[in-house]
Scaffold this motif. Sequence first.
Motif, mmCIF file in Angstrom:
data_model
loop_
_atom_site.group_PDB
_atom_site.id
_atom_site.type_symbol
_atom_site.label_atom_id
_atom_site.label_comp_id
_atom_site.label_asym_id
_atom_site.label_seq_id
_atom_site.Cartn_x
_atom_site.Cartn_y
_atom_site.Cartn_z
ATOM 1 N N PHE A 118 36.071 63.602 40.457
ATOM 2 C CA PHE A 118 36.363 62.254 39.997
ATOM 3 C C PHE A 118 37.834 61.896 40.113
ATOM 4 O O PHE A 118 38.190 60.729 40.122
ATOM 5 C CB PHE A 118 35.876 62.048 38.557
ATOM 6 C CG PHE A 118 34.408 61.758 38.473
ATOM 7 C CD1 PHE A 118 33.875 60.652 39.098
ATOM 8 C CD2 PHE A 118 33.566 62.604 37.784
ATOM 9 C CE1 PHE A 118 32.532 60.379 39.033
ATOM 10 C CE2 PHE A 118 32.215 62.345 37.712
ATOM 11 C CZ PHE A 118 31.695 61.236 38.335
ATOM 12 N N ARG A 119 38.721 62.884 40.187
ATOM 13 C CA ARG A 119 40.149 62.598 40.349
ATOM 14 C C ARG A 119 40.393 61.877 41.677
ATOM 15 O O ARG A 119 41.136 60.909 41.745
ATOM 16 C CB ARG A 119 40.962 63.880 40.277
ATOM 17 C CG ARG A 119 42.461 63.609 40.333
ATOM 18 C CD ARG A 119 43.276 64.842 40.029
ATOM 19 N NE ARG A 119 42.976 65.307 38.660
ATOM 20 C CZ ARG A 119 42.570 66.542 38.379
ATOM 21 N NH1 ARG A 119 42.423 67.427 39.322
ATOM 22 N NH2 ARG A 119 42.333 66.883 37.128
ATOM 23 N N GLU A 120 39.734 62.334 42.725
ATOM 24 C CA GLU A 120 39.878 61.683 44.023
ATOM 25 C C GLU A 120 39.359 60.248 43.969
ATOM 26 O O GLU A 120 39.995 59.332 44.486
ATOM 27 C CB GLU A 120 39.114 62.482 45.080
ATOM 28 C CG GLU A 120 39.326 61.990 46.479
ATOM 29 C CD GLU A 120 38.712 62.915 47.498
ATOM 30 O OE1 GLU A 120 38.395 62.427 48.588
ATOM 31 O OE2 GLU A 120 38.560 64.124 47.225
ATOM 32 N N PHE A 121 38.223 60.052 43.302
ATOM 33 C CA PHE A 121 37.663 58.712 43.126
ATOM 34 C C PHE A 121 38.629 57.818 42.360
ATOM 35 O O PHE A 121 38.919 56.687 42.762
ATOM 36 C CB PHE A 121 36.327 58.825 42.372
ATOM 37 C CG PHE A 121 35.746 57.529 41.917
ATOM 38 C CD1 PHE A 121 35.058 56.715 42.800
ATOM 39 C CD2 PHE A 121 35.866 57.125 40.602
ATOM 40 C CE1 PHE A 121 34.509 55.520 42.377
ATOM 41 C CE2 PHE A 121 35.322 55.943 40.167
ATOM 42 C CZ PHE A 121 34.639 55.131 41.061
ATOM 43 N N THR A 122 39.165 58.338 41.260
ATOM 44 C CA THR A 122 40.043 57.558 40.394
ATOM 45 C C THR A 122 41.347 57.195 41.076
ATOM 46 O O THR A 122 41.797 56.047 41.007
ATOM 47 C CB THR A 122 40.326 58.349 39.104
ATOM 48 O OG1 THR A 122 39.096 58.670 38.475
ATOM 49 C CG2 THR A 122 41.190 57.563 38.161
ATOM 50 N N ASN A 145 31.649 60.844 49.870
ATOM 51 C CA ASN A 145 30.852 59.778 49.255
ATOM 52 C C ASN A 145 31.562 59.114 48.075
ATOM 53 O O ASN A 145 31.482 57.901 47.894
ATOM 54 C CB ASN A 145 29.499 60.314 48.808
ATOM 55 C CG ASN A 145 28.569 60.552 49.964
ATOM 56 O OD1 ASN A 145 28.751 59.983 51.039
ATOM 57 N ND2 ASN A 145 27.580 61.401 49.759
ATOM 58 N N LEU A 146 32.260 59.895 47.256
ATOM 59 C CA LEU A 146 32.960 59.306 46.113
ATOM 60 C C LEU A 146 34.121 58.423 46.561
ATOM 61 O O LEU A 146 34.368 57.371 45.971
ATOM 62 C CB LEU A 146 33.468 60.396 45.171
ATOM 63 C CG LEU A 146 32.413 60.996 44.252
ATOM 64 C CD1 LEU A 146 32.995 62.150 43.466
ATOM 65 C CD2 LEU A 146 31.837 59.965 43.334
ATOM 66 N N SER A 147 34.831 58.826 47.600
ATOM 67 C CA SER A 147 35.923 58.001 48.108
ATOM 68 C C SER A 147 35.391 56.711 48.719
ATOM 69 O O SER A 147 35.972 55.643 48.533
ATOM 70 C CB SER A 147 36.724 58.770 49.154
ATOM 71 O OG SER A 147 37.296 59.902 48.584
ATOM 72 N N LEU A 148 34.290 56.817 49.447
ATOM 73 C CA LEU A 148 33.676 55.611 50.007
ATOM 74 C C LEU A 148 33.187 54.681 48.900
ATOM 75 O O LEU A 148 33.287 53.457 49.006
ATOM 76 C CB LEU A 148 32.531 55.987 50.941
ATOM 77 C CG LEU A 148 32.944 56.638 52.255
ATOM 78 C CD1 LEU A 148 31.716 57.120 53.013
ATOM 79 C CD2 LEU A 148 33.748 55.668 53.098
ATOM 80 N N MET A 149 32.656 55.260 47.812
ATOM 81 C CA MET A 149 32.224 54.439 46.687
ATOM 82 C C MET A 149 33.426 53.758 46.031
ATOM 83 O O MET A 149 33.362 52.585 45.650
ATOM 84 C CB MET A 149 31.486 55.295 45.663
ATOM 85 C CG MET A 149 30.885 54.481 44.529
ATOM 86 S SD MET A 149 29.791 55.423 43.458
ATOM 87 C CE MET A 149 30.923 56.544 42.687
ATOM 88 N N ALA A 150 34.543 54.449 45.926
ATOM 89 C CA ALA A 150 35.756 53.864 45.346
ATOM 90 C C ALA A 150 36.247 52.709 46.211
ATOM 91 O O ALA A 150 36.657 51.663 45.687
ATOM 92 C CB ALA A 150 36.840 54.918 45.202
#
Length: 107
Positions: free
Chosen positions: A84-88, A10-15
């Motif tokens: 959050f590192r993956e998102f960033t 989900n965080l990667s998709l949001m990014a």
Amino acid sequence: MYLLGYSLDNLSLMAITISTGFVVDDAIVVIENVTRYLEAGLSPMEAALKGSQEIGFTVLTMSTSLIAVFIPLLLMSGIVGRLFREFTVTLSVAILVSLGVSLTTTP
């Protein structure tokens, strides 16, 4: 993301969703400047070179400042920091790719 070993969560998709706005923004700035020179009567090649040369530093600084905003998330520790590192990183790489495309392919 595959090369970095990240999963599609989900965080990667949001990014990726957030990065679409940044990608479009860089390209629009370059296209508007090139179009201004086309309307002034320059040939397409001259307009592309002059327009991207003139706006290149601005697009570079916009992208750099966007990436700088995410540095605190990148440096977070613990489990939340790893999430959050993956998102960033996903968002920062998308911004860098957008910068490259905006200055090379778009004009």
